[in-house]
Every structure is written in C-alpha cells, then in structure tokens.
Enzyme design. Structure first.
Site, short mmCIF file in Angstrom:
data_model
loop_
_atom_site.label_atom_id
_atom_site.label_comp_id
_atom_site.label_asym_id
_atom_site.label_seq_id
_atom_site.Cartn_x
_atom_site.Cartn_y
_atom_site.Cartn_z
N VAL A 16 0.83 -1.20 0.00
CA VAL A 16 0.00 0.00 0.00
C VAL A 16 0.87 1.26 0.00
O VAL A 16 0.72 2.14 -0.85
CB VAL A 16 -0.97 -0.01 1.20
CG1 VAL A 16 -1.58 1.37 1.43
CG2 VAL A 16 -2.08 -0.99 0.93
N THR A 95 -1.19 -4.93 9.36
CA THR A 95 -2.11 -5.15 10.49
C THR A 95 -2.66 -6.58 10.41
O THR A 95 -3.85 -6.78 10.19
CB THR A 95 -3.29 -4.14 10.42
OG1 THR A 95 -3.88 -4.21 9.10
CG2 THR A 95 -2.87 -2.73 10.71
N PRO A 96 -1.78 -7.58 10.55
CA PRO A 96 -2.25 -8.96 10.37
C PRO A 96 -3.12 -9.44 11.54
O PRO A 96 -3.26 -8.73 12.53
CB PRO A 96 -0.93 -9.75 10.34
CG PRO A 96 0.02 -8.93 11.16
CD PRO A 96 -0.38 -7.50 10.94
N CYS A 282 -5.84 -9.48 2.80
CA CYS A 282 -6.83 -8.68 3.53
C CYS A 282 -8.21 -9.28 3.74
O CYS A 282 -8.78 -9.10 4.81
CB CYS A 282 -6.96 -7.31 2.88
SG CYS A 282 -5.42 -6.40 3.00
P1 NAD Z 1 3.06 -4.79 3.88
O1 NAD Z 1 3.39 -5.85 4.84
O2 NAD Z 1 3.31 -5.01 2.43
O3 NAD Z 1 3.81 -3.43 4.27
C1 NAD Z 1 3.89 -2.92 5.55
C2 NAD Z 1 5.28 -2.34 5.76
O4 NAD Z 1 5.31 -1.63 7.00
C3 NAD Z 1 6.38 -3.40 5.86
O5 NAD Z 1 7.36 -3.16 4.86
C4 NAD Z 1 6.97 -3.21 7.27
O6 NAD Z 1 8.36 -3.43 7.35
C5 NAD Z 1 6.63 -1.77 7.55
N1 NAD Z 1 6.60 -1.41 8.98
C6 NAD Z 1 5.99 -2.07 10.00
N2 NAD Z 1 6.17 -1.40 11.15
C7 NAD Z 1 6.92 -0.29 10.86
C8 NAD Z 1 7.43 0.77 11.65
N3 NAD Z 1 7.16 0.85 12.94
N4 NAD Z 1 8.17 1.73 11.04
C9 NAD Z 1 8.43 1.67 9.71
N5 NAD Z 1 7.95 0.67 8.91
C10 NAD Z 1 7.20 -0.30 9.49
O7 NAD Z 1 1.52 -4.46 4.12
P2 NAD Z 1 0.48 -3.86 3.04
O8 NAD Z 1 -0.05 -4.94 2.18
O9 NAD Z 1 1.08 -2.66 2.43
O10 NAD Z 1 -0.72 -3.43 3.99
C11 NAD Z 1 -0.60 -2.33 4.85
C12 NAD Z 1 -1.98 -1.99 5.37
O11 NAD Z 1 -2.83 -1.59 4.28
C13 NAD Z 1 -2.70 -3.14 6.06
O12 NAD Z 1 -3.47 -2.62 7.11
C14 NAD Z 1 -3.65 -3.66 4.98
O13 NAD Z 1 -4.79 -4.27 5.52
C15 NAD Z 1 -4.01 -2.40 4.24
N6 NAD Z 1 -4.39 -2.58 2.83
C16 NAD Z 1 -3.65 -3.42 2.03
C17 NAD Z 1 -3.98 -3.54 0.68
C18 NAD Z 1 -3.20 -4.42 -0.24
O14 NAD Z 1 -3.58 -4.54 -1.39
N7 NAD Z 1 -2.11 -5.04 0.19
C19 NAD Z 1 -5.02 -2.76 0.14
C20 NAD Z 1 -5.71 -1.89 0.99
C21 NAD Z 1 -5.38 -1.82 2.33
C1 UGA Z 2 -9.08 -6.48 -2.21
C2 UGA Z 2 -10.14 -5.45 -2.60
O1 UGA Z 2 -10.60 -5.73 -3.93
C3 UGA Z 2 -9.58 -4.03 -2.53
O2 UGA Z 2 -10.62 -3.08 -2.79
C4 UGA Z 2 -8.99 -3.79 -1.13
O3 UGA Z 2 -8.42 -2.50 -1.05
C5 UGA Z 2 -7.94 -4.84 -0.83
O4 UGA Z 2 -8.54 -6.16 -0.93
C6 UGA Z 2 -7.38 -4.77 0.55
O5 UGA Z 2 -7.97 -4.18 1.44
O6 UGA Z 2 -6.32 -5.38 0.68
P1 UGA Z 2 -7.03 -7.62 -3.45
O7 UGA Z 2 -7.10 -8.57 -2.30
O8 UGA Z 2 -5.74 -7.01 -3.78
O9 UGA Z 2 -8.05 -6.42 -3.20
O10 UGA Z 2 -7.55 -8.34 -4.78
P2 UGA Z 2 -9.01 -8.74 -5.31
O11 UGA Z 2 -9.07 -8.43 -6.73
O12 UGA Z 2 -10.09 -8.22 -4.46
O13 UGA Z 2 -8.98 -10.33 -5.18
C7 UGA Z 2 -9.02 -10.98 -3.92
C8 UGA Z 2 -9.18 -12.48 -4.13
O14 UGA Z 2 -10.47 -12.78 -4.64
C9 UGA Z 2 -8.19 -13.06 -5.14
O15 UGA Z 2 -7.74 -14.32 -4.70
C10 UGA Z 2 -9.01 -13.20 -6.41
O16 UGA Z 2 -8.54 -14.20 -7.28
C11 UGA Z 2 -10.36 -13.56 -5.83
N1 UGA Z 2 -11.49 -13.22 -6.73
C12 UGA Z 2 -11.73 -11.94 -7.06
C13 UGA Z 2 -12.31 -14.23 -7.20
O17 UGA Z 2 -12.10 -15.44 -6.90
N2 UGA Z 2 -13.35 -13.89 -8.02
C14 UGA Z 2 -13.62 -12.62 -8.37
O18 UGA Z 2 -14.62 -12.40 -9.11
C15 UGA Z 2 -12.79 -11.61 -7.88
#
Ligand code: NAD
Ligand code: UGA
Length: 471
Positions: A16, A95-96, A282
């Site tokens: 993100v 935020t696992p 997520c």
């Molecule tokens: P990520 O694990 O890819 O990245 C998090 C980063 O934060 C890591 O590189 C870690 O080393 C760093 N970090 C942790 N504690 C720290 C600290 N104290 N100081 C500096 N760096 C620190 O996680 P992500 O996938 O980017 O997700 C981050 C958040 O966004 C989560 O809450 C997730 O639910 C949310 N989110 C993720 C997605 C997605 O597509 N991955 C989409 C929307 C929202």
């Molecule tokens: C999802 C949401 O789509 C985002 O809006 C959100 O920000 C994000 O989670 C988050 O909070 O992390 P993401 O997990 O990256 O995004 O990908 P998606 O496209 O939502 O797919 C999630 C899972 O559902 C994948 O395994 C995908 O293959 C599956 N999926 C998706 C299906 O099996 N069928 C579908 O029709 C769509």
C-alpha cells in the site's frame, strides 16, 4: 486557513505505502514524499537502479518510480528525520491477524500501528496530521490519539508545542491493478473531525480525483466502511463459489449463472468469477476482524453471519484438492502434478493467503510431487509458504519450474490456480504429448479453451461445470 502541505512521510513501504505514495508524488510534483520502513532490505530494493527488481510487482509502478524517485519521491530508513520534517504522516504498516493472546486468530494485531504512533509521538514537530492508511478496527483512531497526546503531556519540551489531528483514509486499491485504482479511484474516503485537517488531505487528492468522488464521513464510519467493503466483496466470492459446487451437481454452469444474475443492476456483474477461493492479505483478516468486533460488542449472530464467508472459503479450497485426488483414482502417491500459478491473483507477486498454498499442501499431503510455475513468485517465497523443508533432496515433494514448456513432462495432471494470461495460451496438444495418460487439466479459473484441451485427448475439469460435460 488550510496549512499548505509541503512534506509527506509515509511509514511502511509495502504493497500500500509504495504504490500509494508513488502516485501522490507523481500527481503532486510540488510535494516531497518520503517513504520510510524499518526493513532495510526492502528500502534497498525500492532504491535499486534496476526497476525490474523493486520489491513489489505492480503494472505501471516501475514507470512512476523511474519518473519520480530521487526527485520528489524518496525511500529511506531515516524514520526520525522524515517524521520530524513532515506536515502529514500516513501510517501504512501491516495489520495482520493476532496469533496470540486476547482475540487470537481474529482480532487485528496492532503492534506495528502502535509502534508507528509512538515514533510519530516521539519525533514529530509542530502540528502534524496523522492519517490512518492501514486497515484498522473501528475506534483505532482513539488509540492513536491517546498515544500521541500522552507523549505531549509527558514531554519535557516547552516550545514549540506539538499538536496532532488524526484522520482515517483507508485504501481501496486491489493488487495487480493498484496504479489504475489509485489514478482513477471509485472514491476516496476521508474520516475526521477537524475541517482544516480534512481539507489539507482533500487538497492532495483534489489534484487528480474529482471532488464528487471524495467522500467525507466521521472517523468511525470511515474505519468501519473499509472493513465492510472487503467483507461485502469477499462475501460475493463465497456466494458464487458455493453456487459453483451446486452447478457441478446439477448440470448448471456457474459462468452462465453469474452472467444471468450479474445483468441485474442491483447485483452487478463484477466480482462474480468463481475460482479456487479468495486469497490475499486482507479479505480473510478483515472479515475475522469484523467477526471479533461483533463478538466484542455482544452480537454473536452478526459474527456468525460473517464468519460463514471465511468458513465457506476454507471448505471450497479443500473441496478442490479433494476432487483432484478423486479424479486421479483416489491416490496421488508419487504422481507428478504441474501447478500453474502460485500468486493469489494474476499480475502480482504476492502470495499471502493464496489458495494455492492450501491446495498444494493438501496435494503434497496426499503424496503428490508438485512442479510449480509462477511468472512472478520466487522459489524462496514458495518454500516459506509451503513450510515444507526441501533440504533432503531424496524426499523433495515440490520443485519450482522456471519454464512452462518443461512442466508437463510425465505429469498426471495440470492444475491452474492463478489466472496469468500466459496460461490461457498453452498449447495443450504439445503438452499432452509429454503428459502421462490418462492425464487431466483442472482449470479453477475458467481460462482455458475447453475444446483445445479436450481435442488434445486430455480430461478436463473446470470449476462450476455441471455434470463435467468435458469428460
Ligand atoms: P506490507 O506488509 O506489504 O507493508 C507494511 C510495511 O510496513 C512493511 O514493509 C513493514 O516493514 C513496515 N513497517 C511495519 N512497522 C513499521 C514501523 N514501525 N516503522 C516503519 N515501517 C514499518 O503491508 P500492506 O499490504 O502494504 O498493507 C498495509 C496496510 O494496508 C494493512 O493494514 C492492509 O490491511 C491495508 N491494505 C492493504 C492492501 C493491499 O492490497 N495489500 C489494500 C488496501 C489496504
Ligand atoms: C481487495 C479489494 O478488492 C480491494 O478493494 C482492497 O483494497 C484490498 O482487498 C485490501 O484491502 O487489501 P485484493 O485482495 O488485492 O483487493 O484483490 P481482489 O481483486 O479483491 O482479489 C481478492 C481475491 O479474490 C483473489 O484471490 C481473487 O482471485 C479472488 N477473486 C476476485 C475471485 O475469486 N473472483 C472474483 O470475481 C474476484
């Protein structure tokens, strides 16, 4: 009057933080964007001259990093300095789900968020707007605020006095389409109380997002809306996957059912692709967080409703591995299976909660030897995910294969788990020549051309195809 934002600091250079800040830097050349992370290796990767080696694979990301890095986009481990200089700080840390203690297995583990808040409390200067970008349980802003205020209260320094505003600005990007989602979002959500702070953040997005798409709510609605959005999306996938099982038993076809229901405007056609079960970092964690919150607030029926979405997903993943075993005469012992795709979806190198992990483990447990291909996931990652040591070369039960051309040699089956475009172009006639008869193709993503598979004398099982009409 709104403060003019000159410097942004983002804590967390992950899936993100990296793409989100890259797009902000690209759209706001007058703002300096500093991304910091405790993980030194990750920062080195972000700073790699070779843009193919960035820590995240995301279409379009490398171009933006190439344009902005070193100009107004910087990646570093200098957390203290960058927090001190920032007008606005985004917390984008992981935020696992909690692994231990109260709420174990359901509640979010907020230790990284708390640590970030403490870093901000310690190093910030003047007035700082703190933005929750991570997905957080409702009322986390309260926790962040109390950490920040406690530090100021106990601080010995007199002037300048430090003040804070906390906003919620959850991220809705999906991996694989993150840049597109960030450049043209369906909406940007800002939750807050202080109008000046809200306007400062709104002013950043206004540079490229139409005003009508910037939604302002109170902090708690914003926090809850993020969890709810993911829960609703995941719920659609569990719904269509449950129907795929029914299709396979009744002669209906899940693609036809999805098209029929998706034409109803009230249902909509997106997110109705039946697959091997949802993965990603997520959906599961956010639903479990919702379950935990519902239980905490004494709403067991609400908790049970949402937990059902995750239960169905787990069941569905096992359902697929069981049916593969059944079709291969009830035993996989010593059989070679080609696994096509390990990422949780196409166009990403992310494997977190990928259905491939559970399905591969089940197949290995049944005695299969897996040959795994994925264009973006490396062997180390697969090794960590499968958690099966390959040390003893006599007993190796999985191998990473780099070239798709070699994967079919003497294989009893090929299982498509990720919808990478290249898997839809496989020459099944050629593949069949090197597979062991009677060989199977299991398409959990509906991407193969059934006629091409069947005319190559291969058996085909496709998700949600009633009465297995291809056999
Ligand atoms: P990520 O694990 O890819 O990245 C998090 C980063 O934060 C890591 O590189 C870690 O080393 C760093 N970090 C942790 N504690 C720290 C600290 N104290 N100081 C500096 N760096 C620190 O996680 P992500 O996938 O980017 O997700 C981050 C958040 O966004 C989560 O809450 C997730 O639910 C949310 N989110 C993720 C997605 C997605 O597509 N991955 C989409 C929307 C929202
Ligand atoms: C999802 C949401 O789509 C985002 O809006 C959100 O920000 C994000 O989670 C988050 O909070 O992390 P993401 O997990 O990256 O995004 O990908 P998606 O496209 O939502 O797919 C999630 C899972 O559902 C994948 O395994 C995908 O293959 C599956 N999926 C998706 C299906 O099996 N069928 C579908 O029709 C769509």
């Amino acid at each position: 009057m709104n403060k003019r934002i000159q410097k942004i600091c983002c804590i967390g250079a992950g899936y993100v933080g990296g793409p989100t800040m890259a797009v902000i830097a690209d759209k706001c050349p007058d703002i300096i964007v500093n991304i910091v992370d405790i993980n030194e290796n990750k920062i080195n990767q972000w700073n790699n001259n070779n843009l193919d080696l960035l820590p995240i694979y995301e279409p379009g990301l490398a171009d933006i990093v190439g344009r902005c890095r070193g100009i107004n986009l910087h990646f570093s481990n200098l957390i203290e300095e960058n927090i001190r200089d920032a007008d606005i700080i985004f917390i984008s840390v992981n935020t696992p789900t909690k692994k231990n203690g109260i709420g174990k297995g359901k509640a979010s583990d907020l230790r990284w968020v708390e640590e970030s808040a403490r870093q901000v409390a310690k190093f910030s200067s003047g007035h700082t707007i703190v933005v929750e970008k991570s997905t957080l349980p409702v009322r986390t802003a309260e926790v962040i605020k109390s950490i920040l205020e406690a530090e100021v209260l106990h601080s010995k320094e007199k002037i300048p006095k430090r003040t804070f505003d906390v906003l919620s600005n959850p991220e809705f990007l999906a991996e694989g389409s993150a840049i597109k989602d960030l450049e043209k979002p369906d909406r940007v959500l800002i939750g807050g109380e202080n109008h000046d702070a809200i306007n400062c953040l709104r002013d950043i997005y206004r540079r490229w997002v139409p005003e009508s798409k910037i939604l302002i709510t109170n902090v708690w609605s914003s926090e809850l809306a993020k969890l709810t959005a993911n829960a609703f999306l995941a719920q659609r996938i569990s719904s269509i996957n449950s129907i795929s099982a029914l299709c396979e038993n009744t002669g209906a076809d899940v693609r036809e059912v999805a098209r029929a229901i998706g034409s109803d405007k009230r249902i909509g056609s997106e997110f109705l692709d039946s697959g091997p079960g949802f993965g990603g970092s997520c959906f599961k964690k956010d639903i479990l967080n919702l379950v935990y919150l519902s239980e905490y607030f004494g709403l067991p029926e609400v908790a049970d409703f949402w937990e059902g979405v995750v239960r169905l997903n787990n069941w569905h993943q096992h359902r697929i591995s069981k049916l593969i075993t059944k079709k291969l005469f009830g035993t996989l012992s010593g059989k070679k299976i080609a696994i096509l795709g390990f990422a949780f979806k196409a166009n990403t190198n992310d494997t977190r909660e990928s259905s491939a992990i559970q399905i591969c483990r089940d197949l290995i447990e049944e005695g299969a030897i897996l040959f795994i291909h994925d264009p973006k996931v490396d062997e180390n990652q697969i090794s960590k995910d499968l958690n099966l040591l390959n040390e003893n070369s006599q007993k190796r039960n999985w191998f990473k294969v780099e070239s798709i051309n070699k994967i079919f040699f003497e294989a009893d089956a090929a299982v498509i788990l990720t919808e990478w475009q290249q898997y839809s172009q496989i020459n099944w006639g050629k593949a069949a020549l090197s597979m062991r008869s009677p060989a199977w193709v299991f398409d959990t993503r509906s991407i193969v051309n059934p006629e091409n598979v069947v005319k190559s004398n291969l058996n085909l099982w496709r998700i949600g195809d009633g009465y297995n009409k291809f056999i």
